[in-house]
Design an enzyme around this catalytic site. Structure first.
Site, PDB file in Angstrom:
ATOM      1  N   ILE A  10       8.166   6.875 -40.999  1.00 52.93           N
ATOM      2  CA  ILE A  10       7.667   6.451 -42.317  1.00 52.93           C
ATOM      3  C   ILE A  10       8.462   5.289 -42.914  1.00 52.93           C
ATOM      4  O   ILE A  10       8.143   4.800 -43.981  1.00 52.93           O
ATOM      5  CB  ILE A  10       7.649   7.636 -43.318  1.00 52.93           C
ATOM      6  CG1 ILE A  10       9.028   8.303 -43.397  1.00 52.93           C
ATOM      7  CG2 ILE A  10       6.591   8.653 -42.934  1.00 52.93           C
ATOM      8  CD1 ILE A  10       9.123   9.386 -44.483  1.00 52.93           C
ATOM      9  N   GLY A  11       9.500   4.834 -42.193  1.00 52.82           N
ATOM     10  CA  GLY A  11      10.276   3.699 -42.684  1.00 52.82           C
ATOM     11  C   GLY A  11      11.188   3.169 -41.603  1.00 52.82           C
ATOM     12  O   GLY A  11      11.547   3.885 -40.670  1.00 52.82           O
ATOM     13  N   GLY A  13      14.566   0.197 -41.064  1.00 52.02           N
ATOM     14  CA  GLY A  13      15.478  -0.791 -41.635  1.00 52.02           C
ATOM     15  C   GLY A  13      16.359  -1.386 -40.558  1.00 52.02           C
ATOM     16  O   GLY A  13      16.165  -1.136 -39.361  1.00 52.02           O
ATOM     17  N   ALA A  14      17.343  -2.178 -40.992  1.00 52.27           N
ATOM     18  CA  ALA A  14      18.212  -2.879 -40.040  1.00 52.27           C
ATOM     19  C   ALA A  14      18.995  -1.916 -39.159  1.00 52.27           C
ATOM     20  O   ALA A  14      19.234  -2.181 -37.987  1.00 52.27           O
ATOM     21  CB  ALA A  14      19.172  -3.787 -40.810  1.00 52.27           C
ATOM     22  N   LYS A  17      15.931   4.359 -38.939  1.00 53.16           N
ATOM     23  CA  LYS A  17      14.544   4.704 -39.261  1.00 53.16           C
ATOM     24  C   LYS A  17      14.500   5.944 -40.137  1.00 53.16           C
ATOM     25  O   LYS A  17      15.478   6.673 -40.240  1.00 53.16           O
ATOM     26  CB  LYS A  17      13.759   4.983 -37.959  1.00 53.16           C
ATOM     27  CG  LYS A  17      13.639   3.797 -37.035  1.00 53.16           C
ATOM     28  CD  LYS A  17      12.869   4.173 -35.779  1.00 53.16           C
ATOM     29  CE  LYS A  17      12.734   2.971 -34.846  1.00 53.16           C
ATOM     30  NZ  LYS A  17      11.988   3.298 -33.615  1.00 53.16           N
ATOM     31  N   ALA A  18      13.341   6.165 -40.748  1.00 53.42           N
ATOM     32  CA  ALA A  18      13.102   7.396 -41.501  1.00 53.42           C
ATOM     33  C   ALA A  18      11.871   8.069 -40.927  1.00 53.42           C
ATOM     34  O   ALA A  18      10.866   7.405 -40.624  1.00 53.42           O
ATOM     35  CB  ALA A  18      12.916   7.088 -42.978  1.00 53.42           C
ATOM     36  N   LYS A  33      16.477  10.717 -42.153  1.00 52.53           N
ATOM     37  CA  LYS A  33      16.902   9.325 -42.100  1.00 52.53           C
ATOM     38  C   LYS A  33      17.882   9.190 -40.933  1.00 52.53           C
ATOM     39  O   LYS A  33      18.900   9.890 -40.880  1.00 52.53           O
ATOM     40  CB  LYS A  33      17.582   8.975 -43.431  1.00 52.53           C
ATOM     41  CG  LYS A  33      17.827   7.513 -43.678  1.00 52.53           C
ATOM     42  CD  LYS A  33      18.330   7.357 -45.112  1.00 52.53           C
ATOM     43  CE  LYS A  33      18.740   5.936 -45.400  1.00 52.53           C
ATOM     44  NZ  LYS A  33      19.260   5.790 -46.772  1.00 52.53           N
ATOM     45  N   ASP A 128      19.780   0.689 -57.002  1.00 46.40           N
ATOM     46  CA  ASP A 128      18.494   0.228 -56.462  1.00 46.40           C
ATOM     47  C   ASP A 128      17.344   1.013 -57.095  1.00 46.40           C
ATOM     48  O   ASP A 128      16.458   1.491 -56.405  1.00 46.40           O
ATOM     49  CB  ASP A 128      18.478   0.360 -54.940  1.00 46.40           C
ATOM     50  CG  ASP A 128      17.395  -0.522 -54.297  1.00 46.40           C
ATOM     51  OD1 ASP A 128      16.954  -1.500 -54.949  1.00 46.40           O
ATOM     52  OD2 ASP A 128      16.973  -0.234 -53.164  1.00 46.40           O
TER      53      ASP A 128
END
Length: 310
Positions: A10-11, A13-14, A17-18, A33, A128
């Site tokens: 579902i996600g 990044g650098a 993952k999620a 995560k 954030d």
């Protein structure tokens, strides 16, 4: 990971993952995560490990729950609550221009503020806050603050973080000007979320970064609809004060009667006692006579000594 069945990614990044996953023993959904330490600089690795310590401390109905963490094959896995609704940005976009009612806006805003109060009281900055990091569950009734990926602890209440992070639309004037910032930067971002709930638009937009920064630094935003109450419109103006010192703290925001009256809808009497008791105690202490020359921290002090000041 052998205790979980991964349903989907579902996600990404650098550094990892999620996943949406399900526990094999209880069939409960969760978010995992995954952070790949192998690709990560040492300071990023330390930040991730610090995040786990932070998450373990955060127990609140309006914060995404941390279930646990483990390491395998050079990877850190963080297991968190799965919110069965969408994030707030997706919910805003789904309105297709039809404004939310003030009651709905205040319902979500109070819950987000209660989550933020919980972390600010523990001297942690979120750093954030944005609509994409607020998650809805129970048919949109419950709002939870999530993603502490770039949160930082303020070990000293007057210590200021300097790192420039966050999503451009939510940046505060002090970050744009490369000035130190503290908990009041989260308050600015909270103002951006509240404005979006009222207008379905970002408060500050530009054709390029320079134009956007200029509008942010001047706090130049279109007024919200007069259909909303004076209390709500006045609050938005105060959250968007250019000087951090002039912005209210989250505790003083929640003391406003039109918001304070809603708190009991979301927190049990036991949680209210736990969350608000220490602020009452420190307020009582601050009203006691002080030694000559001692300055009590003002609104931008993360200690809770002057939180009743607006």
């Amino acid at each position: 990971m052998d205790k979980y069945d991964v349903i989907k990614t579902i996600g990404e990044g650098a550094f990892g993952k999620a996943y949406l996953a399900k526990g094999k023993s209880d069939s409960k959904h969760c978010v995992i995560k995954e952070i790949n330490f192998a690709k990560m600089p040492i300071h990023e690795k330390e930040a991730s490990e610090k995040e786990v310590i932070l998450l373990a401390k955060m127990k609140h109905p309006n914060i995404v729950t941390f279930f646990g963490s483990f390491q395998e094959n050079g990877r850190l896995f963080i297991v968190m609550e799965y919110c069965d609704g969408e994030d707030l940005m997706k919910r805003i976009n789904r309105q297709q221009g039809v404004l939310f009612s003030e009651d709905q806006i205040l319902d979500w805003f109070v819950q987000i503020s209660l989550g933020l109060k919980h972390i600010h009281d523990r001297k942690i900055l979120h750093r954030d806050i944005k609509a994409q990091n607020i998650f809805l569950s129970k048919n949109g009734m419950v709002a939870k603050l999530g993603d502490f990926g770039i949160a930082t602890v303020l070990n000293n209440s007057m210590e200021l973080a300097r790192t420039c992070v966050g999503t451009p639309y939510y940046l505060s004037p002090e970050i744009c000007q490369n000035k130190p910032y503290n908990n009041k930067t989260d308050i600015w971002s909270l103002g951006c979320v509240l404005y979006e709930l009222c207008t379905l638009k970002h408060p500050f937009e530009g054709n390029n970064l320079h134009q956007l920064v200029l509008k942010i630094c001047q706090a130049h935003f279109a007024p919200v609809s007069p259909r909303f109450s004076c209390d709500l419109r006045s609050l938005i103006s105060q959250l968007f004060k250019v000087s951090p010192r002039d912005r209210p703290s989250v505790n003083s925001i929640l003391k406003r009667p039109f918001l304070e009256n809603l708190i009991a809808k979301y927190l049990t009497p036991e949680v209210i006692q736990e969350e608000f008791n220490h602020t009452l105690e420190s307020r009582a202490r601050s009203s006691a006579p002080q030694p000559a020359g001692k300055v009590i921290g003002g609104e931008n002090d993360l200690t809770m000594k002057s939180e009743s000041i607006d």
